[in-house]
Design a protein around this motif. Structure first.
Motif, mmCIF file in Angstrom:
data_model
loop_
_atom_site.group_PDB
_atom_site.id
_atom_site.type_symbol
_atom_site.label_atom_id
_atom_site.label_comp_id
_atom_site.label_asym_id
_atom_site.label_seq_id
_atom_site.Cartn_x
_atom_site.Cartn_y
_atom_site.Cartn_z
ATOM 1 N N PRO A 1 0.825 -1.207 0.000
ATOM 2 C CA PRO A 1 0.000 0.000 0.000
ATOM 3 C C PRO A 1 0.857 1.255 0.000
ATOM 4 O O PRO A 1 1.963 1.253 0.532
ATOM 5 C CB PRO A 1 -0.806 -0.128 1.287
ATOM 6 C CG PRO A 1 -0.013 -1.026 2.148
ATOM 7 C CD PRO A 1 0.786 -1.920 1.248
ATOM 8 N N LYS A 2 0.363 2.295 -0.591
ATOM 9 C CA LYS A 2 1.080 3.564 -0.571
ATOM 10 C C LYS A 2 1.020 4.143 0.825
ATOM 11 O O LYS A 2 -0.002 4.067 1.484
ATOM 12 C CB LYS A 2 0.445 4.532 -1.563
ATOM 13 C CG LYS A 2 0.674 4.136 -2.996
ATOM 14 C CD LYS A 2 0.092 5.232 -3.891
ATOM 15 C CE LYS A 2 0.306 4.868 -5.329
ATOM 16 N NZ LYS A 2 -0.233 5.867 -6.236
ATOM 17 N N ARG A 3 2.112 4.738 1.196
ATOM 18 C CA ARG A 3 2.131 5.383 2.503
ATOM 19 C C ARG A 3 1.492 6.744 2.395
ATOM 20 O O ARG A 3 1.700 7.465 1.426
ATOM 21 C CB ARG A 3 3.569 5.554 2.998
ATOM 22 C CG ARG A 3 4.197 4.271 3.297
ATOM 23 C CD ARG A 3 5.536 4.566 3.889
ATOM 24 N NE ARG A 3 6.365 3.391 3.739
ATOM 25 C CZ ARG A 3 7.418 3.164 4.445
ATOM 26 N NH1 ARG A 3 7.813 4.017 5.313
ATOM 27 N NH2 ARG A 3 8.095 2.071 4.265
ATOM 28 N N GLN A 4 0.763 7.027 3.405
ATOM 29 C CA GLN A 4 0.146 8.343 3.412
ATOM 30 C C GLN A 4 1.137 9.356 3.971
ATOM 31 O O GLN A 4 1.807 9.081 4.956
ATOM 32 C CB GLN A 4 -1.117 8.301 4.258
ATOM 33 C CG GLN A 4 -2.146 7.381 3.673
ATOM 34 C CD GLN A 4 -3.528 7.773 4.118
ATOM 35 O OE1 GLN A 4 -3.705 8.733 4.837
ATOM 36 N NE2 GLN A 4 -4.499 7.024 3.638
ATOM 37 N N GLN A 5 1.195 10.482 3.318
ATOM 38 C CA GLN A 5 2.111 11.527 3.790
ATOM 39 C C GLN A 5 1.463 12.280 4.920
ATOM 40 O O GLN A 5 0.273 12.603 4.851
ATOM 41 C CB GLN A 5 2.445 12.484 2.655
ATOM 42 C CG GLN A 5 3.203 11.770 1.544
ATOM 43 C CD GLN A 5 3.479 12.726 0.409
ATOM 44 O OE1 GLN A 5 3.125 13.894 0.461
ATOM 45 N NE2 GLN A 5 4.138 12.215 -0.606
ATOM 46 N N SER A 6 2.203 12.507 5.928
ATOM 47 C CA SER A 6 1.654 13.240 7.061
ATOM 48 C C SER A 6 1.698 14.730 6.787
ATOM 49 O O SER A 6 2.672 15.250 6.239
ATOM 50 C CB SER A 6 2.419 12.904 8.325
ATOM 51 O OG SER A 6 3.750 13.274 8.204
ATOM 52 N N SER A 7 0.711 15.406 7.121
ATOM 53 C CA SER A 7 0.666 16.858 6.925
ATOM 54 C C SER A 7 0.880 17.541 8.245
ATOM 55 O O SER A 7 0.181 17.315 9.211
ATOM 56 C CB SER A 7 -0.657 17.282 6.290
ATOM 57 O OG SER A 7 -1.709 16.850 7.104
#
Length: 158
Positions: free
Chosen positions: A151-157
């Motif tokens: 799965p793609k990692r979600q970028q933290s904002s």
């Protein structure tokens, strides 16, 4: 209901009726002659509930052909077989029960046949509703390659 297992109704009032084996047409003297019994014996059988004839508006007894046959049966069981009247009454009751149960079994078999037919018709209707489109067949090539999914990692904002 009487000892013969049929519903008694006053057949002398109301609409005209058909002449059947259950039609009460014989007065006690004629019934006694036809059955080979004394009229007093017929009265006794009536009191005991062995053979219960229909009644006229004036309370006179009227016997049917079925009643005459039952009187002969009672006489035969009593004289030839040596069965007492209480035993004969029980035999008649059991024969009536058997007849009623046989009738009920026939009704249930008929209902079962109807339900089976309805089920077959519904099943045929379902099968008829299937789509019968042609679907092309493609042969799948088999490989030994392994594909890993990550799965793609979600970028933290921040």
């Amino acid at each position: 209901m009487d000892a013969t297992g049929r519903r008694r109704q006053n057949s002398f009032t109301g609409r005209a009726y058909e002449l059947t084996e259950e039609t009460p047409v014989y007065v006690i003297s004629v019934a006694a002659q036809l059955s080979g019994l004394h009229p007093q014996t017929l009265r006794q059988y009536d009191r005991l509930g062995l053979v219960s004839p229909d009644r006229t508006a004036g309370r006179g007894r009227r016997y049917s052909a079925r009643d005459i046959e039952l009187l002969r049966t009672v006489q035969q069981l009593s004289q030839d077989e040596g069965i007492n009247l209480a035993g004969i009454k029980r035999i008649i009751e059991l024969e009536n029960q058997v007849a009623a149960l046989q009738s009920r079994v026939a009704e249930l078999e008929s209902a079962l046949d109807g339900a089976a037919l309805a089920m077959q018709q519904r099943e045929a209707a379902v099968h008829a509703s299937y789509r019968r489109d042609l679907v092309p067949y493609q042969e799948v090539q088999q490989t030994s390659a392994l594909v890993v999914w990550r799965p793609k990692r979600q970028q933290s904002s921040d």
